[in-house]
Design a protein around this motif. Structure first.
Motif, PDB file in Angstrom:
ATOM      1  N   PHE A 119      -7.467  -1.935  -4.021  1.00 29.65           N
ATOM      2  CA  PHE A 119      -6.187  -2.551  -3.693  1.00 29.65           C
ATOM      3  C   PHE A 119      -6.445  -3.991  -3.323  1.00 29.65           C
ATOM      4  O   PHE A 119      -6.961  -4.297  -2.260  1.00 29.65           O
ATOM      5  CB  PHE A 119      -5.532  -1.787  -2.528  1.00 29.65           C
ATOM      6  CG  PHE A 119      -5.010  -0.452  -2.979  1.00 29.65           C
ATOM      7  CD1 PHE A 119      -5.876   0.571  -3.327  1.00 29.65           C
ATOM      8  CD2 PHE A 119      -3.644  -0.225  -3.100  1.00 29.65           C
ATOM      9  CE1 PHE A 119      -5.392   1.790  -3.767  1.00 29.65           C
ATOM     10  CE2 PHE A 119      -3.158   0.987  -3.539  1.00 29.65           C
ATOM     11  CZ  PHE A 119      -4.025   2.007  -3.875  1.00 29.65           C
ATOM     12  N   TYR A 172       0.794  -1.222   0.000  1.00 25.98           N
ATOM     13  CA  TYR A 172       0.000   0.000   0.000  1.00 25.98           C
ATOM     14  C   TYR A 172       0.834   1.283   0.000  1.00 25.98           C
ATOM     15  O   TYR A 172       0.339   2.337  -0.389  1.00 25.98           O
ATOM     16  CB  TYR A 172      -0.957   0.023   1.208  1.00 25.98           C
ATOM     17  CG  TYR A 172      -2.047  -1.046   1.134  1.00 25.98           C
ATOM     18  CD1 TYR A 172      -2.265  -1.772  -0.036  1.00 25.98           C
ATOM     19  CD2 TYR A 172      -2.863  -1.293   2.230  1.00 25.98           C
ATOM     20  CE1 TYR A 172      -3.263  -2.742  -0.086  1.00 25.98           C
ATOM     21  CE2 TYR A 172      -3.858  -2.245   2.184  1.00 25.98           C
ATOM     22  CZ  TYR A 172      -4.064  -2.968   1.021  1.00 25.98           C
ATOM     23  OH  TYR A 172      -5.039  -3.906   0.965  1.00 25.98           O
ATOM     24  N   ASN A 174      -5.386  -7.401  -2.312  1.00 25.95           N
ATOM     25  CA  ASN A 174      -4.356  -8.272  -1.748  1.00 25.95           C
ATOM     26  C   ASN A 174      -4.894  -9.677  -1.521  1.00 25.95           C
ATOM     27  O   ASN A 174      -4.264 -10.510  -0.895  1.00 25.95           O
ATOM     28  CB  ASN A 174      -3.791  -7.679  -0.447  1.00 25.95           C
ATOM     29  CG  ASN A 174      -4.886  -7.404   0.573  1.00 25.95           C
ATOM     30  OD1 ASN A 174      -6.031  -7.807   0.365  1.00 25.95           O
ATOM     31  ND2 ASN A 174      -4.543  -6.740   1.652  1.00 25.95           N
ATOM     32  N   GLY A 224     -10.191  -1.912  -0.201  1.00 27.27           N
ATOM     33  CA  GLY A 224      -9.590  -3.217  -0.395  1.00 27.27           C
ATOM     34  C   GLY A 224     -10.523  -4.117  -1.191  1.00 27.27           C
ATOM     35  O   GLY A 224     -11.633  -3.728  -1.567  1.00 27.27           O
ATOM     36  N   ASP A 225     -10.071  -5.333  -1.439  1.00 26.70           N
ATOM     37  CA  ASP A 225     -10.860  -6.275  -2.223  1.00 26.70           C
ATOM     38  C   ASP A 225     -12.106  -6.732  -1.475  1.00 26.70           C
ATOM     39  O   ASP A 225     -13.167  -6.940  -2.069  1.00 26.70           O
ATOM     40  CB  ASP A 225     -10.014  -7.481  -2.627  1.00 26.70           C
ATOM     41  CG  ASP A 225      -9.137  -7.985  -1.475  1.00 26.70           C
ATOM     42  OD1 ASP A 225      -8.464  -7.150  -0.847  1.00 26.70           O
ATOM     43  OD2 ASP A 225      -9.146  -9.197  -1.201  1.00 26.70           O
ATOM     44  N   GLY A 226     -12.000  -6.853  -0.162  1.00 22.78           N
ATOM     45  CA  GLY A 226     -13.181  -7.231   0.622  1.00 22.78           C
ATOM     46  C   GLY A 226     -14.175  -6.092   0.661  1.00 22.78           C
ATOM     47  O   GLY A 226     -15.377  -6.282   0.454  1.00 22.78           O
ATOM     48  N   ILE A 242      -7.073 -10.770   0.422  1.00 25.39           N
ATOM     49  CA  ILE A 242      -7.191 -11.155   1.827  1.00 25.39           C
ATOM     50  C   ILE A 242      -7.827 -10.020   2.619  1.00 25.39           C
ATOM     51  O   ILE A 242      -7.866  -8.879   2.144  1.00 25.39           O
ATOM     52  CB  ILE A 242      -5.789 -11.494   2.394  1.00 25.39           C
ATOM     53  CG1 ILE A 242      -5.918 -12.491   3.549  1.00 25.39           C
ATOM     54  CG2 ILE A 242      -5.039 -10.234   2.860  1.00 25.39           C
ATOM     55  CD1 ILE A 242      -4.676 -13.315   3.712  1.00 25.39           C
ATOM     56  N   TYR A 243      -8.356 -10.359   3.788  1.00 20.67           N
ATOM     57  CA  TYR A 243      -8.803  -9.321   4.700  1.00 20.67           C
ATOM     58  C   TYR A 243      -7.615  -8.983   5.588  1.00 20.67           C
ATOM     59  O   TYR A 243      -7.275  -9.735   6.485  1.00 20.67           O
ATOM     60  CB  TYR A 243      -9.955  -9.811   5.596  1.00 20.67           C
ATOM     61  CG  TYR A 243     -11.321  -9.871   4.906  1.00 20.67           C
ATOM     62  CD1 TYR A 243     -11.444  -9.706   3.534  1.00 20.67           C
ATOM     63  CD2 TYR A 243     -12.467 -10.074   5.657  1.00 20.67           C
ATOM     64  CE1 TYR A 243     -12.690  -9.755   2.925  1.00 20.67           C
ATOM     65  CE2 TYR A 243     -13.715 -10.124   5.060  1.00 20.67           C
ATOM     66  CZ  TYR A 243     -13.823  -9.967   3.690  1.00 20.67           C
ATOM     67  OH  TYR A 243     -15.036 -10.014   3.096  1.00 20.67           O
ATOM     68  N   GLY A 244      -6.979  -7.853   5.298  1.00 20.30           N
ATOM     69  CA  GLY A 244      -5.784  -7.499   6.048  1.00 20.30           C
ATOM     70  C   GLY A 244      -6.108  -6.977   7.436  1.00 20.30           C
ATOM     71  O   GLY A 244      -5.618  -7.502   8.434  1.00 20.30           O
TER      72      GLY A 244
HETATM   73 MG   LIG Z   1      -7.775  -7.030   1.108  1.00 21.34          MG
END
Ligand SMILES: [Mg+2]
Ligand SMILES: Cc1cc2nc3c(=O)[nH]c(=O)nc-3n(C[C@H](O)[C@H](O)[C@H](O)COP(=O)(O)OP(=O)(O)OC[C@H]3O[C@@H](n4cnc5c(N)ncnc54)[C@H](O)[C@@H]3O)c2cc1C
Ligand SMILES: Cc1ncc(C[n+]2csc(CCOP(=O)(O)OP(=O)(O)O)c2C)c(N)n1
Ligand code: SF4
Lengths: 608, 342, 291
Positions: free
Chosen positions: C136, C39, C138, C109-111, C140-142
């Motif tokens: 962005f 990021y 990734n 994010g993607d989620g 995943i849930y960061g």
């Molecule tokens: Mg994510």
């Protein structure tokens, strides 16, 4: 039955099938009465079914003194469809009139004609409605207007005013439509001239015909839309839902004309999110929904509170929970409107009690939201949303926005969007204003707006305290007492549409030598607690009638004041009856102390 | 449980009302439907002349309060005109296209004013007196102290004439063969009664047939009645009072015997065992004289209604056709008639 | 396929960076991302893009949802709105509708984008709201510490898929192409210059622009979308790709497991604001409305 008033106080009920022009006839009647200078309250019921099947009723109460609710008993019933009207014959009072088709062209089964259901004390007027329409216009389509003419003739209402309204109503249609309907109307009047009037319904002359021209006939939703527009609303986002859709539809038509922007969003979450976005960017923005939509909006409502964004959400309640009763009225979203969402998220909730109140509250909602930098909920219900009343708007727009003040920064001073001030209100900048850039967030934050839990307690206090002066917002009635002053036997506390019935109850009770006072509470959050407590001090019994099961308002009041109240709740989908409130009032007066605390009306009756 | 019997009564006059009350007393469960062209609930027609004494609110005229019908579960259907009776299928048809079935039918449709044939096309120029609305119209259209012209002079009309002269109007009576209907009297008695009427202030025009009625001019009289000899009589209203003819046209296809009225046996049953009749509409078999005869008058029709209702429910009582029928003058010169005893 | 980077001297570089001016778009707050997180490149990329386009700080609004990526607004000195999880699209729409003069950039994010916020994207795209959406991804849930997301690869093990993720992942580019977003491109956090260039183009586009950014979560994904793997997999869209050809764009997007970087599709059509102005014009010419 309600006490008859001096002067004119007549309620018409027009009942037919969708497609019969029931609502249109009612519309003409209410507008004509308003133009004559009468006060009008009206409520239409449409079918939830598709066009062609369902029942439509338009009830119109016209009076020379202001009234506050529909009457339980209509004075006149006009049937355009007997199958639908038969269940409503009972609502016509003794010596009131029932007008119906006496010349059916369809075969009727036994009991299929309304004459089989009219009580001996009611006065039947059978006439050839279809025949009148056909003779006047060649078609049966103007039956509704012919029947209206007959009623106007029977009750001696000036045809000229009806002609004017008919012309206005059909202005967009080819001229022949106005001509035909005028002819059908006149033929109805003429037919009535030949009958002997036996009812004792009389429409007098209004006290002042002068105000007639200024009076505007509006629904609660129409009044909200008008208030929004006069307040200079710039953006409206919405998702259709009964009974709020008419606000949205009105916005779709009117807002773009004013250069404002309207968007039908993909759901209520996006409706309120976009409203919040626009509010954040400095626009006067609003959305409207009903309970299910409000449930979806609560998360965003919390963000509005936390990020201190001004915007307005109108909520028209219907029966719940869940999808509930889409076309029935209820007041059961009070908790959701006031408390809904996570955390301590106090916001401003205004619940007007009549159409005029809808107009005023909507007109002032943006200013209130901007003053306190918070979402404002305008809480009404189906009954108020859809009912018509005459409103006389001020000649000059009193809701127009005042110019915004950009925060002034001292040299080297850092802009703090959430600065802790004495009033709790912080200087607010909006995107586009140089030197004041900042980020707002739904996370708890410090004075600059950066995520931080350091000031959580202070920030919570700020968000609550800044709202308290709203209970005395200049020019806004947040509560008001009516009736006897000083000590009273019973005090009624009411909110929203039910207050109309409460006020009618007061007037009836006063005629019965009971010491009684009522208080309407318009601002439900923050509550004007001091005034409410002072009112309760004067009352031996406090009765809180409302249209939900648990007594949500009663709970709020007794929670806020720490005192017992008597609940009168009902979830029948219909407005509360004055008779029922009155009965409860009498029961309280007769009952030995301490008073019981709740009584709930079910379909079977009152269960204490 | 068998479904309750449905008794349909046509007519809400004295006969019909008496019948309905009796039916309810005899059977608390039965259904009673009363079809009538009237717009008021049951009232005493003989009280109508009192409108001229200021008793003009119809609610004061009612014989029983409207709630009586609710309490006794009598479905009173006003503005309902029966157009046909099917005696085999046992159903009646109403003008507004509704069909109603019955177990028993009692016809109490009374009669309507008879108008001499030569004047029937002048009906729109005449004022009836058979109903509350009709008498109210008469009251409204007759100016204070105005002049009413009666054609005929049946006992209903005479009652009204006497009221009019008493309340300051002037009245002219043009006699016809129906004068003093339903009484049948000798010429001598007829003369005496007419003289008594003249004494009371009624202008009696005897033995001169009316041949025309016209609307007068705007300035002059509202009505002009022309007699056979060319004489013209000016007045404000013209009232036909030539007795009644039974209302039976809707019974023509019912399959029951009809002469001038519905023919009934002394138990008031017609030739169809499910159909009965009472009141002004029926002619009752007089076994002594071997004729069917009418028995008019309030008291009689009420008894007929009650008796027919009882018989419909199984009693077997005969109506005594030898009803009292007398008209005379008392010592003070007032007309006394059994027709006027209620 | 790594970009070739010449050796640089810190002082020269600092001078160059200061003179360039994009630093003024940075806020005082330092990013709170894990060291090495992809990021960081977007903070650099976006400030460069805004600077290049000459957008005044006060006229830029960065709207984000909730997640590591969504922390972004705090790290730039523009107007910023850190909203709710999944709701960037409607909030950004509201801001743009309220004031056309603002440049609105949405970030998530993607989620945030395709799980909780998935329902909003087609509508923002079809309406052609003139905003830029940068997701962005990734996989995943960061922020919530490593659960699977709608773009997580099959077979991935996470705290919520301890027995492997069996769900088929979404294909964001194919989705946006079918939604007819009017500008669609893909970038990679490991190629900051290209990223900045793509951001610049996306913001410059009139209408709804969607920039998909592949970005490794160094903390919770040690196996799948790592720099190492991505560096091997990313490639550029062929030079002769016709960005006006929707079908070609779809073919390109579905050609490889990791689709190519670059601009897939560009279309010029009226924006939501333009449509609304047209509606206003029509409304003003319409007959008056009854109460
Ligand atoms: Mg994510
Ligand atoms: C003004 C006036 C004064 C009178 N005064 C006296 C008096 O002083 N004393 C006295 O003894 N008598 C008097 N009479 C006469 C007496 O009222 C009659 O003998 C009596 O009314 C007959 O009663 P009835 O029930 O048979 O019929 P009515 O009372 O004539 O009733 C007939 C009923 O049948 C109904 N009907 C008729 N046709 C139909 C149809 N097709 N469909 C549905 N309903 C129908 C009518 O609507 C009405 O309800 C007077 C009558 C009048 C009009
Ligand atoms: C309504 C709601 N549900 C759940 C959460 C918790 N939550 C915060 S971020 C997040 C997922 C973030 O993943 P992604 O959007 O991919 O962003 P990343 O952290 O990977 O950048 C979740 C589930 C929340 N904040 N709000
Ligand atoms: S958890 Fe992953 S995505 Fe979040 S900051 Fe750390 S490395 Fe970046």
């Amino acid at each position: 039955m309600e006490q008859p008033r001096v002067g004119t106080d007549i309620q018409f009920a027009i009942c037919g099938s969708a497609g019969d022009g029931t609502i249109a006839a009612g519309d003409i009647m209410k507008r004509a009465a308003a133009l004559m200078g009468f006060k009008v309250i009206a409520f239409d019921i449409y079918p939830p079914e598709i066009r062609g099947f369902g029942k439509c009723i338009s009830r119109i109460r016209i009076s020379d003194a202001q009234t506050y609710s529909l009457k339980r008993h209509s004075d006149v019933l006009i049937s355009l469809n007997d199958a639908h009207a038969i269940p409503h014959v009972g609502e016509v009072r003794d010596f009131g009139a029932v007008l119906f088709e006496d010349n059916s062209i369809a075969e009727l089964p036994e009991g299929g004609h309304i004459s089989a259901h009219i009580r001996a004390a009611q006065v039947p007027y059978g006439f050839g409605i279809r025949e009148i329409s056909e003779k006047a216009t060649g078609l049966a389509r103007s039956r509704n207007i012919a029947a209206l003419g007959y009623a106007a003739g029977l009750f001696n209402m000036p045809p000229g005013i009806f002609h004017q309204i008919i012309a206005e109503k059909f202005a967009k249609k080819p001229r022949a439509v106005t001509e035909d309907n005028t002819r059908a109307f006149d033929a109805g009047v003429e037919a009535a001239a030949r009958v002997f009037k036996l009812d004792d319904v009389s429409v007098g002359r209004p006290l002042s015909a002068a105000s007639g021209a200024d009076a505007v006939m509006m629904t609660g939703n129409g009044a909200i839309a008008r208030g929004f527009l006069e307040a200079g609303i710039q953006a409206y986002f919405g998702y259709p839902i009964t009974p709020a859709s008419s606000i949205m539809e009105r916005m779709a038509a009117a807002l773009p004309r004013e250069g404002g922007r309207f968007l039908q969003t993909e759901d209520e979450i996006s409706a309120i999110a976009a409203t919040l976005g626009a509010g954040y960017a400095g626009a006067r923005a609003a959305t409207a929904t009903s309970g299910p939509g409000l449930a979806l909006m609560t998360e965003m409502m919390g963000l509005g509170v936390m990020a201190e964004v001004p915007f307005v959400v109108a909520v028209s309640q219907r029966g719940g929970p869940s999808t509930g009763l889409p076309t029935k009225t209820e007041q059961s979203d009070l908790n959701l409107a006031v408390y809904g969402g996570s955390g301590d998220a106090q916001r401003i909730v205004l619940a007007p009690t009549n159409v005029e109140g809808c107009y005023r509250c909507a007109g002032m909602a943006f200013e209130i939201a901007e003053t306190y930098q918070t979402p404002v909920v305008l809480l009404v219900d189906l009954y108020l949303s859809n009912r018509f009343e005459t409103v006389i708007p001020p000649r000059k727009n009193i809701f127009a926005p005042k110019p915004r003040k950009t925060p002034k920064m001292g040299k080297g001073e850092e802009y703090q969007r959430f600065r802790l001030t004495e009033s709790g209100v912080s200087p607010r900048s909006i995107p586009g204003e140089a030197g004041l850039t900042h980020t707002v967030t739904g996370l708890e934050h410090d004075e600059i707006g950066h995520p931080s839990d350091r000031l959580h307690n202070e920030m919570n206090a700020k968000r609550h305290h800044k709202l308290l002066p709203a209970t005395h917002f200049p020019g806004l009635t947040t509560q008001k007492r009516f009736g006897d002053s000083g000590k009273v036997d019973v005090g009624l506390l009411g909110w929203g549409s039910t207050f109309g019935e409460i006020l009618e109850t007061l007037y009836t009770a006063q005629g019965q030598d009971i010491r009684v006072a009522v208080m309407k509470v318009v601002m439900l959050s923050p509550l004007p607690v001091d005034e409410i407590a002072a009112f309760m001090d004067d009352c031996t019994h406090v009765l809180v009638p409302e249209l939900n099961f648990e007594g949500q308002f009663a709970n709020m009041i007794s929670g806020a004041t720490g005192r017992p109240v008597t609940r009168l709740t009902q979830t029948t989908g219909a407005p509360m009856l004055v008779d029922d409130i009155l009965a409860e009032l009498h029961r309280l007066i007769d009952s030995p102390a301490p008073p019981p605390t709740s009584s709930h009306r079910t379909a079977e009756g009152v269960r204490a | 449980m068998a479904s309750p019997l449905h008794h349909v009564i046509i007519g809400s006059g004295s006969a019909g009302f008496g019948a309905a009350v009796t039916l309810r007393k005899g059977d608390p469960d039965c259904r009673i439907s009363m079809m009538t062209m009237d717009s008021l609930p049951f009232y005493n027609r003989y009280d109508l002349p009192q409108i001229f004494q200021g008793r003009s609110d119809w609610r004061d005229m009612l014989a029983v309060p409207p709630t009586f019908f609710d309490e006794n579960r009598i479905t009173l259907r006003r503005h309902n005109r029966v157009v046909e009776v099917d005696g085999v299928a046992r159903r009646i048809r109403l003008a507004h296209q509704e069909t109603v079935g019955f177990d028993t039918l009692l016809v109490c449709s009374g009669g309507r004013a008879y108008v001499p044939e030569n004047l029937t096309d002048k009906l729109p120029l005449m004022h009836g007196m058979g109903s509350y609305e009709a008498v109210m119209r008469l009251y409204r259209d007759l100016p204070q102290g105005g002049h009413a012209i009666f054609i005929g002079g049946d006992m209903i009309g005479i009652d009204l004439m006497l009221m009019l002269v008493k309340t300051g109007y002037s009245v002219t009576l043009i006699t016809t063969p129906q004068t003093l209907w339903p009484h049948e009297v000798s010429d001598e008695k007829r003369g005496k009664i007419l003289a008594a009427l003249a004494d009371k202030g009624v202008t009696v025009v005897d033995s001169a047939r009316p041949v025309g009625i016209d609307a007068g001019s705007d300035q002059g009289a509202a009505r002009v009645v022309t007699l056979e000899d060319g004489t013209e009589i000016n007045g404000d209203v013209v009232v036909p009072a030539c007795g009644l003819v039974a209302s039976v046209e809707f019974m023509l296809r019912a399959g029951v015997d009809i002469e001038r009225g519905l023919l009934v046996n002394p138990e008031l049953g017609t030739s169809n065992e499910a159909i009965w009749a009472a009141g002004d509409v029926c002619q009752i078999w007089n076994d002594e004289d071997k004729v069917y005869q009418f028995c008019h008058g309030w008291k009689n029709v009420r008894i007929m209604g009650e008796l027919a209702a009882g018989n419909m429910q199984g009693t077997h009582r005969d109506f005594d056709v030898r009803v009292e029928d007398r008209i005379d003058l008392d010592e003070a010169g007032n007309i006394v008639s059994t027709f006027w005893e209620h | 396929m790594n970009e070739h980077v010449n050796p640089v001297y810190l002082e020269d570089k600092l001078d160059e960076i200061r003179a360039d001016g994009h630093l003024s778009y940075r806020s005082k707050s330092l990013p709170t991302w894990c060291p090495g997180c992809g990021y960081f490149s977007m903070q650099e990329g976006l400030t460069i893009a805004l600077n290049r386009l000459g957008i005044a700080k006060e006229n830029a609004v960065v709207v984000s949802g909730i997640g590591c990526a969504s922390r972004f607004p705090f790290f730039v000195d523009t107007y910023g709105f850190h909203t709710l999880h999944g709701r960037t699209m409607p909030v950004a729409t509201g801001i743009k509708i309220a004031n056309d003069a603002l440049s609105v950039v949405a970030i998530g994010g993607d989620g945030d984008a395709f799980a909780i916020g998935g329902g909003h994207i087609p509508h923002a795209a079809r309406r052609n709201v003139d905003i830029t959406y940068m997701v962005f991804d990734n996989g995943i849930y960061g922020l919530t510490k490593g659960q699977t997301s709608p773009t997580t690869a099959q077979g991935f093990k996470s705290k919520t898929t301890p027995y492997e993720n069996l769900d088929m992942p979404l294909h964001p580019l194919m989705m946006l192409l079918s939604y007819r977003a009017s500008w669609i491109g893909q970038a990679y956090a490991g190629r900051p210059h290209h990223l900045a260039e793509m951001m610049t183009q996306a913001i410059a586009h009139k209408g709804f622009s969607y920039l998909h950014i592949l970005s490794p979560c160094v903390t919770f994904d040690k196996t799948d979308r790592t720099y190492g793997k991505l560096n091997m997999q990313v490639h550029d869209l062929s030079e002769d790709h016709d960005t006006s050809d929707l079908i070609a764009a779809m073919q390109q997007a579905s050609a490889a497991e990791i689709p190519a970087l670059g601009v897939y599709y560009v279309e010029d059509r009226p924006t939501l604001s333009e449509e609304m102005d047209e509606i206003s014009r029509r409304a003003r010419n319409a007959p008056p409305i009854a109460e």
